[in-house]
Write a protein that holds these residues in place. Sequence first.
Motif, PDB file in Angstrom:
ATOM      1  N   LEU A  41       0.267   0.272  15.270  1.00 26.93           N
ATOM      2  CA  LEU A  41      -0.496   0.538  14.061  1.00 26.93           C
ATOM      3  C   LEU A  41      -1.865  -0.107  14.211  1.00 26.93           C
ATOM      4  N   ARG A  43      -5.647  -0.635  11.947  1.00 26.15           N
ATOM      5  CA  ARG A  43      -6.479  -0.399  10.771  1.00 26.15           C
ATOM      6  C   ARG A  43      -7.742  -1.232  10.895  1.00 26.15           C
ATOM      7  N   TYR A  50      -3.005   2.102   7.636  1.00 23.27           N
ATOM      8  CA  TYR A  50      -2.949   2.112   9.097  1.00 23.27           C
ATOM      9  C   TYR A  50      -2.961   3.540   9.627  1.00 23.27           C
ATOM     10  N   ILE A  93       1.230   3.604   6.327  1.00 25.08           N
ATOM     11  CA  ILE A  93       0.824   4.472   7.436  1.00 25.08           C
ATOM     12  C   ILE A  93       0.198   5.711   6.825  1.00 25.08           C
ATOM     13  N   THR A 172      -7.562   6.747   6.283  1.00 19.69           N
ATOM     14  CA  THR A 172      -7.538   5.440   6.933  1.00 19.69           C
ATOM     15  C   THR A 172      -8.918   4.793   6.997  1.00 19.69           C
ATOM     16  N   ARG A 323       1.315  -9.051  15.366  1.00 19.87           N
ATOM     17  CA  ARG A 323       0.032  -8.591  14.823  1.00 19.87           C
ATOM     18  C   ARG A 323      -1.090  -9.413  15.445  1.00 19.87           C
TER      19      ARG A 323
END
Length: 326
Positions: A41, A43, A50, A93, A172, A323
């Motif tokens: 993912l 962003r 994301y 998402i 997004t 992450r």
Amino acid sequence: MLKKILALCWFGYSTLALAGFEVVALGVEGGVNSANLTAYLIRADNQTQYLALDAGSLLPGISKGLAQGSFPQVTDAVTGDDQPERYIFRQLIGSYFISHPHLDHVAGLLLVAPQDRKKTIYAAADTVQTLHNHYFNWKVWPNFTDAGNGARLGIYRLQTMRPRQRVTLGFTGLTGVLYPLSHAGTLSSMLLISNENQAFAYFGDTGADALEQSNHLERIWQDLAPLVQQKRLKGMIIETSVSNQVADNALYGHLNPTWLLKELKKLEQLSGGAGSLQDLPVIISHIKPSMKQGAASDVTIRQQLEQGNDLAVKFVFMQQGERQQF
């Protein structure tokens, strides 16, 4: 007062200059383990939704991400009646990018489709056609798209991306440009993601130009070089599926450490020569587990990449659920 105003302006400029991307690894391997297949993912720092980069494993990676605190924005107050996992794949998402239609890049998408909400899947024409004809066809899986054969359930809209044309990626806040890749007879693709003046490159499966008899990577390096020179390329995700012990004729459209380093050397030369790639984050993806006693593919690949790293790039090995900011 003037000093305060100037300081605030400088702080705002610095914040913009430092803006980048958040990446969550939902799946980092290249096969065998169905719970850990390629999916990331991404962003922008200034956005909430994301973009999914491939979708081999979604729910297992989301669950690991929650356990590791990789989704701090997901609280009981926002999820309502949904389990946190469902809330993330439904609400956070915003869109999907599928680099190519191999099963280890789409399995998670197929499995969550019955409970997903309407959104767009972005892909090259060949991938869109394969998804229609061979997955969402009421034989392998119901047709959750708004086109193709049989009853159309309309959850997903399959959006064809043309090479080298910029596309707005749903809600997004990101835009993307698709570049073709060669993957042992399968058409794969790279997505160059942009937000404001920053960029990030995501590579689907790919072989080296010399082995694939193509110039796809060469053309990509030519376009990435100015971004490297301008310090606008925040990083890339690219595969190194197997170690150098695998012979060239058994790579089947993948990279090993030797070939990745050779390709990155081309980018270095185009970007200004020695030192131009120093500290560039290169996330290594799609490592294939060896399934042999005492042989850890990720350890061997890491060692071989670091031993040959005269480029001074920053190789990153993300774990499932992790992450990072770039």
